[in-house]
Design a protein around this motif. Sequence first.
Motif, PDB file in Angstrom:
ATOM      1  N   HIS A 115       0.838  -1.368  -0.083  1.00 57.20           N
ATOM      2  CA  HIS A 115      -0.210  -0.029   0.055  1.00 57.20           C
ATOM      3  C   HIS A 115       0.888   1.381   0.079  1.00 57.20           C
ATOM      4  O   HIS A 115       0.252   2.270   0.387  1.00 57.20           O
ATOM      5  N   PHE A 116       2.081   1.288  -0.400  1.00 57.79           N
ATOM      6  CA  PHE A 116       2.865   2.249  -0.345  1.00 57.79           C
ATOM      7  C   PHE A 116       2.492   3.287  -1.293  1.00 57.79           C
ATOM      8  O   PHE A 116       2.401   4.496  -1.061  1.00 57.79           O
ATOM      9  N   LYS A 117       1.859   3.021  -2.382  1.00 58.21           N
ATOM     10  CA  LYS A 117       0.930   3.788  -3.186  1.00 58.21           C
ATOM     11  C   LYS A 117      -0.191   3.079  -3.803  1.00 58.21           C
ATOM     12  O   LYS A 117      -0.137   1.748  -3.854  1.00 58.21           O
ATOM     13  N   PRO A 118      -1.410   3.561  -3.981  1.00 64.29           N
ATOM     14  CA  PRO A 118      -2.385   2.905  -4.738  1.00 64.29           C
ATOM     15  C   PRO A 118      -2.155   1.978  -5.817  1.00 64.29           C
ATOM     16  O   PRO A 118      -1.147   2.575  -6.808  1.00 64.29           O
ATOM     17  N   ILE A 119      -2.666   0.814  -6.080  1.00 66.20           N
ATOM     18  CA  ILE A 119      -2.318   0.118  -7.336  1.00 66.20           C
ATOM     19  C   ILE A 119      -3.535   0.071  -8.249  1.00 66.20           C
ATOM     20  O   ILE A 119      -4.535  -0.121  -7.926  1.00 66.20           O
ATOM     21  N   ARG A 120      -3.240   0.314  -9.593  1.00 65.18           N
ATOM     22  CA  ARG A 120      -4.267   0.523 -10.338  1.00 65.18           C
ATOM     23  C   ARG A 120      -4.548  -0.723 -11.181  1.00 65.18           C
ATOM     24  O   ARG A 120      -3.199  -1.087 -11.595  1.00 65.18           O
ATOM     25  N   ARG A 121      -5.588  -1.524 -11.310  1.00 64.34           N
ATOM     26  CA  ARG A 121      -5.647  -2.679 -12.147  1.00 64.34           C
ATOM     27  C   ARG A 121      -6.730  -2.508 -13.325  1.00 64.34           C
ATOM     28  O   ARG A 121      -7.740  -1.875 -13.043  1.00 64.34           O
ATOM     29  N   PRO A 147      -9.318  -3.774 -16.190  1.00 63.93           N
ATOM     30  CA  PRO A 147     -10.773  -4.781 -15.978  1.00 63.93           C
ATOM     31  C   PRO A 147     -10.136  -5.837 -16.320  1.00 63.93           C
ATOM     32  O   PRO A 147     -10.899  -6.961 -16.193  1.00 63.93           O
ATOM     33  N   HIS A 196      -7.282  -7.419 -15.580  1.00 72.09           N
ATOM     34  CA  HIS A 196      -6.119  -7.678 -14.742  1.00 72.09           C
ATOM     35  C   HIS A 196      -6.093  -9.236 -14.375  1.00 72.09           C
ATOM     36  O   HIS A 196      -5.259  -9.828 -14.618  1.00 72.09           O
ATOM     37  N   ASP A 197      -7.345  -9.718 -13.814  1.00 77.45           N
ATOM     38  CA  ASP A 197      -7.180 -11.111 -13.239  1.00 77.45           C
ATOM     39  C   ASP A 197      -7.337 -12.191 -14.517  1.00 77.45           C
ATOM     40  O   ASP A 197      -6.712 -12.938 -14.423  1.00 77.45           O
ATOM     41  N   LEU A 231       0.815   3.986 -11.723  1.00 74.13           N
ATOM     42  CA  LEU A 231       0.361   3.361 -10.825  1.00 74.13           C
ATOM     43  C   LEU A 231      -0.209   1.908 -11.315  1.00 74.13           C
ATOM     44  O   LEU A 231      -0.611   1.278 -10.481  1.00 74.13           O
ATOM     45  N   TRP A 232      -0.357   1.701 -12.631  1.00 74.54           N
ATOM     46  CA  TRP A 232      -0.957   0.727 -13.175  1.00 74.54           C
ATOM     47  C   TRP A 232      -0.002  -0.550 -13.117  1.00 74.54           C
ATOM     48  O   TRP A 232       1.167  -0.538 -13.213  1.00 74.54           O
ATOM     49  N   GLY A 288      -3.925  11.909 -15.958  1.00 71.00           N
ATOM     50  CA  GLY A 288      -4.502  12.657 -14.909  1.00 71.00           C
ATOM     51  C   GLY A 288      -4.076  14.117 -15.033  1.00 71.00           C
ATOM     52  O   GLY A 288      -4.819  15.028 -15.024  1.00 71.00           O
ATOM     53  N   ASP A 345     -12.038   4.835 -16.777  1.00 73.68           N
ATOM     54  CA  ASP A 345     -12.399   3.535 -15.826  1.00 73.68           C
ATOM     55  C   ASP A 345     -13.724   2.885 -16.591  1.00 73.68           C
ATOM     56  O   ASP A 345     -14.215   1.756 -16.047  1.00 73.68           O
ATOM     57  N   SER A 389     -10.789   0.901 -11.194  1.00 70.67           N
ATOM     58  CA  SER A 389      -9.328   0.523 -11.572  1.00 70.67           C
ATOM     59  C   SER A 389      -8.654   0.438 -10.074  1.00 70.67           C
ATOM     60  O   SER A 389      -7.599  -0.430  -9.712  1.00 70.67           O
ATOM     61  N   SER A 444      -7.357  -2.205  -4.400  1.00 72.18           N
ATOM     62  CA  SER A 444      -6.641  -1.293  -3.574  1.00 72.18           C
ATOM     63  C   SER A 444      -7.153  -0.891  -2.406  1.00 72.18           C
ATOM     64  O   SER A 444      -6.944  -1.016  -1.158  1.00 72.18           O
TER      65      SER A 444
END
Lengths: 94, 983, 198
Positions: B589-595, B597, B599-600, B614-615, B717, B743, C169, C173
């Motif tokens: 959680h050092f930085k938010p992780i972006r996944r 749709p 990802h899994d 972040l992705w 961003g 998103d 996304s 988290s």
Amino acid sequence: MLRIDCPFCGMRDHSEFAYGGDGSVAYPALDATLEAWHEAVFMRENIRGVQTETWQHLHGCRMWLRVERDTVTHEIHSVRPGHPGFSAVLGIEK
Amino acid sequence: MTARRLESGGIIDRTKPLGFTWDGRKLGGFAGDTLASALLANGEMIVGRSFKYHRPRGIMSAGVEESGAIVTIGQQARQEPNVKATMQELYDGLDGWGQNAWPSVRFDLGAVSGLFGRFFAAGFYYKTFMGLPPFEWGKGTGLWMKYEKLIRRAAGMGAASLDPDPDIYDHAHAFCDILVVGAGPAGLRAALTAAEAGREVLLVEQDFELGGDLLNDPLAEGRRREMIEAVRRAGVRVMTRTTAFGLYDHGVAGLVERVADHPAVPADHRPRQRFWTVRSEAIVLATGALERTIAFSQNDRPGVMTANAARAYLNRYGILPGHRILVATNNDSAYGVAGELAAAGAEVVLADLRTESHPKAPAGVALLEGVAPLEVIGRAAVRGVRLARQRGGTWYPDESVASDLLLVSGGWSPVINLASHRSAKPEWKKELACFLSGPMKEPIFMAGAAAGLLCSEACEASGENAARHAMGLPIADVPLRGAEHPILPIYEVRLPGSRAKAFVDPQHDVTSDDVRLAHQEGFVSVEHLKRYTTLGMATDQGKVGNVIGLALMAEALGKEIPEVGATRFRPPYTPVAIGALAGRQVGIHFKPIRRTPLHDWNLRQGARMIEAGLWQRSWYFPGDGESCEQSAKREAETVRRSVGICDVSSLGKIAVLGPDAAEFLDRVYCNSFARLPVGKARYGIMLRDDGIVMDDGTTWRLSEQEFLMTTTTINAGKVLSWLEELLQLRWPELRVQISSVTDRWAGLSIAGPDARAVLGECLNNSAEIEPEALGFLGVKKVRLLSCIECLLARISFSGELGFELYVPSGYAEMAAQQLWDHARKYDGCLYGLEALDVLRIEKGHVTSAELDGRMTLDDAGLGRMASLKKPFIGSALRQRPELQRADRPRLVGIIPKDRSQRFNAGSILCADGKVSGFGEGWITSVAFSPAQGRWIGLGYLAGGQTAWQGKVLVAADPVRGSNVEVLAVEPHMFDPEGKRMHD
Amino acid sequence: MTETVSALEGRIRSGHFGAAGSSGISVSEIQSFTLTQFTAWADAMPQAGTDIAHRAGCSAPAAPGLSTEGIAGRLLRVEPLRWWLVGNEPFAPSGDAAGRTHTVVDLSHSRVLLRLSGQSTAELLNHYLPLDLRNAHFQQGHVACSAIHHVGVTLWRDAAGFNLLIPRSFAVSVWSLLVESAKQFGVETVPWKYHSGP
């Protein structure tokens, strides 16, 4: 930490905002001279006292704001929406 | 000192015994003890060794100002050094030991350094190791390098654990009308006053018990309980074990709550500490006052403590700290404790410096007038005290008093630290011999002892007043009144010519001679004094020594204290653990992780992932035993041969709507968008005001007034905020609305000669993607077999026939699976970022590696894209003469001279035989090109490819130690005419 | 109709986690909602507001910082000229993207919606959100946009508790952070619930 009184969201923490830049600059027309653009983009006062800054309420209503802030005391004197249409709308509803 | 626990008295709970370990020995205490009180009750005299001289140290206080009992708590990962034993709540199983000593604090081999004490005087390091300025600057550096390790081992504090912290820390936010700091009589009363007036009050107290100095007064226990009960009834939110460590702008306070510092291991899922950010309308500072000592010879010996500390140990913890006690004072406050100690059975002598005006000696206490302590007799313990008497400004030795405990009261320093954080200037009050906080513009109000009041009735009254001030209500006047008999200020007792060690800041081993040395060598401003001697720079931040140091400097300068001034206190008031500041923003959680749709789904297909901002993006999809390089080569070859599918969901997507949308895009992009037909996409580049490239991407015209802009993954961003800035601040007249839809859509790239066939099989109507129906750069809405509506554009980053399909995120897996099922029939593949990079480098397409915020359109070889028919953001300043120079770096392709050779991204491009300095350019991206069968790259080269035609360059990589001969070529290294993607 | 796949698919185990005893917090994911964004033209106000309220089936457009419950769902005022309709219809309302008084953007699929309830919910949210969530200051119907661990989120309160929209996304988290902190209060997680009507 600063707190900024967003005209839409109310008093919020610094962490929700992103600093923009010098809020007193009037940017020239796109077809203005190189000199005019040079003046607007690069020449800045280093003010001791109240200066106008732009901030965006990035993690909030995303409004761009003009903020008058004292660089010595961090006191914030005014916060206004950058867009006159937003001012008008918020004026109507307040 | 022969301390012992009394049979009764105090507010410890004798029915709850606690076991703990000290230096490996098992000892006992009671609930309500601190580690310091428990050690004292067990007769532990030496609990620490000093910073520089390794002098034995005992317990000197009963609070945050402690400079002697600085210990280490816990084992292994939970080992915490520099804990003040006076603040550490005792718990069952506490494991503590003395630090800065070997083998133990009672017998420390390092103590020999005390014999060489004069080498450790202020400025010793500078003078010895830095040479004599200005002639020998730096000459001592070599010496320093040599001895640093030795010195660092000898001088220093406890050692931190090198293991990761196993505990969790929280952040939290709170809001209240009135924040009250400190729960002594003033704070309790302030909180009660405000709460009864209907305000929401937050009362914070660093101790684990409420009451402040009421805890130390045996007659005040009833009053204390009464006030606590009233405060709770009134609905005050009370936080104990919580330190307000700093005050910040706009009514913000930082607190640290020690949620679970009093068991060895926090209970399941509880944080050890919680870092609070509190916003309040007004703040009452009822932070109390700290008792000062006096500088005299050997004033740091175990068995010397402040008078009020003894009062706390006697009345709060039920400990008689000594039997033959000398109380040395210059003010009234020590009379009470002298009487209480005598009543508890000790033999007490009170030595008051004052002769004319002082209270009567309490019952059973012998009073000596006009004397002050000159020297402590005894090394490891106090055996007696030699007194001195002042005549005509000079001290003369007087009688000695046999004793085992010396209590000192040199006056009181109100805790104005938090006010000082808000830039309130300390003001010297001569009649009280202390600094009080100067006026503040902000709604912060001082109360109680922090405001210079020393009796609990006056403190209560001032607490009420501060609360009323904070609420904007009228107040009754409380006279600023100290004790009945004025204090006789005294800071040091020494005989003329004496070289005895008298400590000003015992925690940093700063003596009164160090202060005088600083003066003698010209470091006379308080800020210089502090840095030269390190006075006030230990973990107590000058709580004990600052005023004495200032007074000694004032004396040396022949000035008054206010003329010397005071250093400003800065946060934190007491040390704050880094873990508390980090909170939960550690590890994953050092930085938010972006996944994305997908990802899994990508993971299920065997993807290896890589960070992109972040992705998390799919990097490559290795077959059996394939390396990244092998996998990317196969994937890139497959795309060129048949078809590949890639998750491009991370690209930024911005909806641009409104009648002026086209005009807006025309101003923002360097190329024209006004005449982009509906149903078409165009690659665009936007510049910053200063003419440097900001971002690139394709923008699709969905209808007359509706565009979909795509941005790079990294800049999404930033671009959105920039467009919002332009629309809100610069061009409010434009009727355009924008919003992020990143998103909302998953992006799938389908590329390769078989892309159309694969995609067609997944659509409701495959005819609509035939070349006639959807030409190069065509855009349309399509429906999948499942009737889900998607956006489709025929665009290509790879140089092959390509489509980008945007699917509503929730349907992404379904769409990807369908595409993949069909692609497999064509011997297609899934490809990741690595193969994407191969394909685009072959095509000479730029990414953020090339558009790095320093390059112009011309640098990147994109100058021809700039419209000449319209102005746009950056069009003026890109004409700056310096940006027009012919020797600017220009984008080039790079190939090795010997095609078997490999080179690295980040290499410096140098002319042959001139491998030095910044070279002529640099390499931004490198990949193995399956199409060319060799390593290729992109980079920037002064003057561009034409200036280096036929000349050999060296790709110098001094870090990895390789020099490879390379040639500069056109950046478009594969299918430069673009036939493949237009088919 | 094809089922959508939530960003939290497979990440939520239902059950009780953390501190034993009663649960201070209950968290569930609300699925099958639509999210539609309406943005008014400043010079078309207040008519634009009326039109938007009409499309959401509300009697009036929500004022700054507030939301209103309408036939089509809950209408949140998220920006000076912008409303979000959290709808309970399977499809977002259609219509011209760029209309005379306002524009419409379908943002369905772009957010994950969590519902948090229980006595410790405000305290948990305040571990991340720098918002004044005291009952008197953030009442039912109140809306706020802020950030959890640098991620922009939208929060509103209704009779069921707190509702939190998180960008898809970032959902995993933020979810894992929330649940990890919630364990100290005891937390009950429910895999998902359908969005229910007003």
